[in-house]
Design a protein around this motif. Sequence first.
Motif, PDB file in Angstrom:
ATOM      1  N   ASP A 116       0.949  -1.349   0.022  1.00 43.76           N
ATOM      2  CA  ASP A 116      -0.060   0.242  -0.039  1.00 43.76           C
ATOM      3  C   ASP A 116       0.776   1.077   0.055  1.00 43.76           C
ATOM      4  O   ASP A 116       0.328   2.392  -0.552  1.00 43.76           O
ATOM      5  N   PHE A 117       2.146   1.094   0.550  1.00 46.79           N
ATOM      6  CA  PHE A 117       3.037   2.657   0.727  1.00 46.79           C
ATOM      7  C   PHE A 117       3.931   2.464   0.370  1.00 46.79           C
ATOM      8  O   PHE A 117       4.076   3.682  -0.383  1.00 46.79           O
ATOM      9  N   TYR A 118       4.193   1.514  -0.698  1.00 45.56           N
ATOM     10  CA  TYR A 118       4.979   1.583  -1.843  1.00 45.56           C
ATOM     11  C   TYR A 118       4.502   1.542  -2.702  1.00 45.56           C
ATOM     12  O   TYR A 118       4.728   1.918  -3.549  1.00 45.56           O
ATOM     13  N   ASN A 119       3.357   1.130  -3.129  1.00 42.69           N
ATOM     14  CA  ASN A 119       3.069   1.402  -4.423  1.00 42.69           C
ATOM     15  C   ASN A 119       3.482   0.169  -5.523  1.00 42.69           C
ATOM     16  O   ASN A 119       3.275   0.565  -6.702  1.00 42.69           O
ATOM     17  N   GLY A 120       3.489  -0.858  -4.948  1.00 41.54           N
ATOM     18  CA  GLY A 120       3.486  -2.091  -5.562  1.00 41.54           C
ATOM     19  C   GLY A 120       4.457  -2.508  -5.379  1.00 41.54           C
ATOM     20  O   GLY A 120       5.421  -2.953  -3.955  1.00 41.54           O
ATOM     21  N   ALA A 121       5.309  -3.518  -5.776  1.00 42.44           N
ATOM     22  CA  ALA A 121       5.918  -5.166  -4.893  1.00 42.44           C
ATOM     23  C   ALA A 121       7.412  -3.879  -5.430  1.00 42.44           C
ATOM     24  O   ALA A 121       7.831  -3.381  -6.073  1.00 42.44           O
ATOM     25  N   GLY A 122       8.154  -4.742  -4.272  1.00 37.95           N
ATOM     26  CA  GLY A 122       9.794  -4.117  -3.904  1.00 37.95           C
ATOM     27  C   GLY A 122      10.906  -4.530  -3.052  1.00 37.95           C
ATOM     28  O   GLY A 122      10.092  -5.612  -2.494  1.00 37.95           O
ATOM     29  N   VAL A 123      11.569  -4.448  -2.666  1.00 41.36           N
ATOM     30  CA  VAL A 123      12.800  -4.516  -1.820  1.00 41.36           C
ATOM     31  C   VAL A 123      11.690  -4.520  -0.151  1.00 41.36           C
ATOM     32  O   VAL A 123      11.665  -3.050   0.311  1.00 41.36           O
ATOM     33  N   GLN A 124      11.880  -5.563   0.775  1.00 42.05           N
ATOM     34  CA  GLN A 124      11.236  -4.942   2.122  1.00 42.05           C
ATOM     35  C   GLN A 124      12.258  -5.110   2.279  1.00 42.05           C
ATOM     36  O   GLN A 124      12.436  -3.841   3.808  1.00 42.05           O
ATOM     37  N   HIS A 125      13.467  -6.034   2.566  1.00 44.03           N
ATOM     38  CA  HIS A 125      14.053  -5.495   3.666  1.00 44.03           C
ATOM     39  C   HIS A 125      16.019  -6.044   3.389  1.00 44.03           C
ATOM     40  O   HIS A 125      15.568  -6.789   2.688  1.00 44.03           O
ATOM     41  N   ILE A 126      17.351  -5.920   3.862  1.00 39.77           N
ATOM     42  CA  ILE A 126      18.395  -6.605   3.757  1.00 39.77           C
ATOM     43  C   ILE A 126      18.589  -6.807   4.344  1.00 39.77           C
ATOM     44  O   ILE A 126      18.596  -6.310   5.638  1.00 39.77           O
ATOM     45  N   ALA A 127      19.700  -7.933   4.450  1.00 41.77           N
ATOM     46  CA  ALA A 127      19.851  -8.841   5.523  1.00 41.77           C
ATOM     47  C   ALA A 127      21.703  -8.887   5.619  1.00 41.77           C
ATOM     48  O   ALA A 127      21.541  -8.972   4.533  1.00 41.77           O
ATOM     49  N   VAL A 128      21.822  -7.992   6.090  1.00 43.53           N
ATOM     50  CA  VAL A 128      23.342  -8.039   6.729  1.00 43.53           C
ATOM     51  C   VAL A 128      23.897  -8.899   8.023  1.00 43.53           C
ATOM     52  O   VAL A 128      23.321  -8.884   9.058  1.00 43.53           O
ATOM     53  N   ALA A 129      25.020  -9.223   7.497  1.00 42.88           N
ATOM     54  CA  ALA A 129      25.450  -9.820   8.083  1.00 42.88           C
ATOM     55  C   ALA A 129      26.586  -9.667   8.827  1.00 42.88           C
ATOM     56  O   ALA A 129      27.005  -8.998   8.479  1.00 42.88           O
ATOM     57  N   THR A 130      26.863 -10.563  10.034  1.00 41.52           N
ATOM     58  CA  THR A 130      28.455 -10.115  11.078  1.00 41.52           C
ATOM     59  C   THR A 130      28.540 -10.137  11.801  1.00 41.52           C
ATOM     60  O   THR A 130      27.879 -12.095  12.357  1.00 41.52           O
ATOM     61  N   ASP A 131      29.791 -10.389  12.386  1.00 46.59           N
ATOM     62  CA  ASP A 131      30.898 -12.003  12.814  1.00 46.59           C
ATOM     63  C   ASP A 131      30.705 -11.610  14.409  1.00 46.59           C
ATOM     64  O   ASP A 131      30.477 -12.735  15.479  1.00 46.59           O
ATOM     65  N   ASN A 132      29.891 -10.571  15.185  1.00 44.99           N
ATOM     66  CA  ASN A 132      29.056 -10.880  16.353  1.00 44.99           C
ATOM     67  C   ASN A 132      27.761  -9.522  16.731  1.00 44.99           C
ATOM     68  O   ASN A 132      28.387  -8.742  16.761  1.00 44.99           O
ATOM     69  N   ILE A 133      26.517 -10.106  16.899  1.00 38.92           N
ATOM     70  CA  ILE A 133      25.877 -10.174  16.417  1.00 38.92           C
ATOM     71  C   ILE A 133      25.402  -8.415  17.822  1.00 38.92           C
ATOM     72  O   ILE A 133      25.160  -7.601  18.003  1.00 38.92           O
ATOM     73  N   ILE A 134      25.706  -9.225  18.965  1.00 36.51           N
ATOM     74  CA  ILE A 134      25.663  -8.010  20.326  1.00 36.51           C
ATOM     75  C   ILE A 134      26.424  -6.583  20.015  1.00 36.51           C
ATOM     76  O   ILE A 134      25.942  -5.852  20.587  1.00 36.51           O
ATOM     77  N   GLU A 135      27.811  -6.939  19.725  1.00 43.73           N
ATOM     78  CA  GLU A 135      28.633  -5.598  19.272  1.00 43.73           C
ATOM     79  C   GLU A 135      28.035  -4.761  18.431  1.00 43.73           C
ATOM     80  O   GLU A 135      27.552  -3.586  18.428  1.00 43.73           O
ATOM     81  N   THR A 136      27.436  -5.359  17.461  1.00 45.22           N
ATOM     82  CA  THR A 136      26.827  -5.051  16.756  1.00 45.22           C
ATOM     83  C   THR A 136      25.612  -3.527  16.820  1.00 45.22           C
ATOM     84  O   THR A 136      25.567  -2.902  16.571  1.00 45.22           O
ATOM     85  N   VAL A 137      24.829  -4.552  17.383  1.00 42.39           N
ATOM     86  CA  VAL A 137      23.532  -3.879  17.907  1.00 42.39           C
ATOM     87  C   VAL A 137      23.822  -2.996  18.528  1.00 42.39           C
ATOM     88  O   VAL A 137      23.161  -1.879  18.102  1.00 42.39           O
ATOM     89  N   THR A 138      24.168  -3.211  19.491  1.00 42.12           N
ATOM     90  CA  THR A 138      24.865  -2.594  20.268  1.00 42.12           C
ATOM     91  C   THR A 138      25.694  -1.446  19.968  1.00 42.12           C
ATOM     92  O   THR A 138      24.673   0.234  20.239  1.00 42.12           O
ATOM     93  N   ASP A 139      26.328  -1.651  19.395  1.00 45.13           N
ATOM     94  CA  ASP A 139      26.470  -0.060  18.716  1.00 45.13           C
ATOM     95  C   ASP A 139      25.423   1.019  17.225  1.00 45.13           C
ATOM     96  O   ASP A 139      25.783   1.966  17.720  1.00 45.13           O
ATOM     97  N   LEU A 140      24.848  -0.338  16.901  1.00 40.45           N
ATOM     98  CA  LEU A 140      24.206   0.312  16.225  1.00 40.45           C
ATOM     99  C   LEU A 140      22.616   1.685  17.076  1.00 40.45           C
ATOM    100  O   LEU A 140      22.729   2.469  16.583  1.00 40.45           O
TER     101      LEU A 140
END
Length: 379
Positions: free
Chosen positions: A259-283
């Motif tokens: 509805d908001f994009y008005n059609g098909a498109g890229v919903q999300h981009i999944a990015v990999a990390t080797d340490n999700i706790i450190e990455t998410v804390t920083d983000l």
Amino acid sequence: MKTDTTSLNLPVENPEAEDFLPILGTDFVELYVGNAKQAAYYYQTAWGFKPIAYAGLETGKKNTVSYVLQQDKIRLVLTSPLEPGGDINAHINKHGDGVKYIALWVDDATKSYQETTKRGAESYVEPYTIEDRNGKAVISGIHTYGETVHLFIERKDYHGPFLPGYKDWDKPYTTKPTGIKYIDHMVGNVGWNEMNKWCEFYANVMGFAQLVSFDDKDISTEYTALMSKVMSNGNGRIKFPINEPAHGKKKSQIEEYIDFYNGAGVQHIAVATDNIIETVTDLRDRGVEFLYVPETYYETVLDRVGEIDEDLEPLKELGILIDRDDEGYLLQIFTKPVLDRPTMFFEIIQRKGAKSFGKGNFKALFEAIEREQDLRGTL
């Protein structure tokens, strides 16, 4: 530095795929945005991307400006129009900021174009060569779902900062990386009853094969549901889950997106990390907002997934989800939409052997998204 891609011995992760191109990896993701300069500042400041290249008035481009940012193997291009009218303004007016190009790194852009168009792909641009003092690159492209385009990028004879026509973007302002490494997968949302059509496109046109599928019994709550299939190329470096809505009592996240994009498109981009706790804390410390997961999720999660290397308490404090498959386990978390419209968001994922996509977390994730939808009045 020249990369001899022809000598790469690419592992086979998905033996069912024909892999006739083949694809070496994701080259870049280009977003059309309303203000590329400010969007670039966001990705530098909040996500730790480094500025690497620029094209605009100073490089002879009169109609558009583009900023290129990179972190490890992830490269983003942010493009805005400099004049009224035209295709980019039309795209932004219709969709808001969003992904226009998913560029795929290949050894032969001409062959990639020929192989896909002869199998039924609609041409976006025939192979053409661009060059400057740093060498040359070959680009071609085909249409996919919505107004999204796959570009094939052949750069083995190019040695510059990004592509011909771009200059080094040497800015004194840089931030520390947040530890994200590469694009694990990119999810496309398509309309009602279109999932199989686009999965067949990736199978027949690009030689992909299905890794896994989820129906509305797998991905549902009391109120909403969706269906999804994951398509992958042979070496497993490119994974495209395709989602479509499924009937539920209320409007699903896929319907809200469309509805908001008005059609098909890229919903999300999944990015990999080797340490999700450190990455998410920083983000999180830099202001990136994540979906809320109730503490009750963690009361039984280890009963479901078994022993993990990490302490549960920091995962609980950050809202990181856990799931396990036959190969190992994974840790994942999802941002809130990073744009004004409730469309595109990011996933942060750390794989500890697992090759799946967090099926055991679908219910908790959907409920978290539904809470946000309810706040927006779109559920």
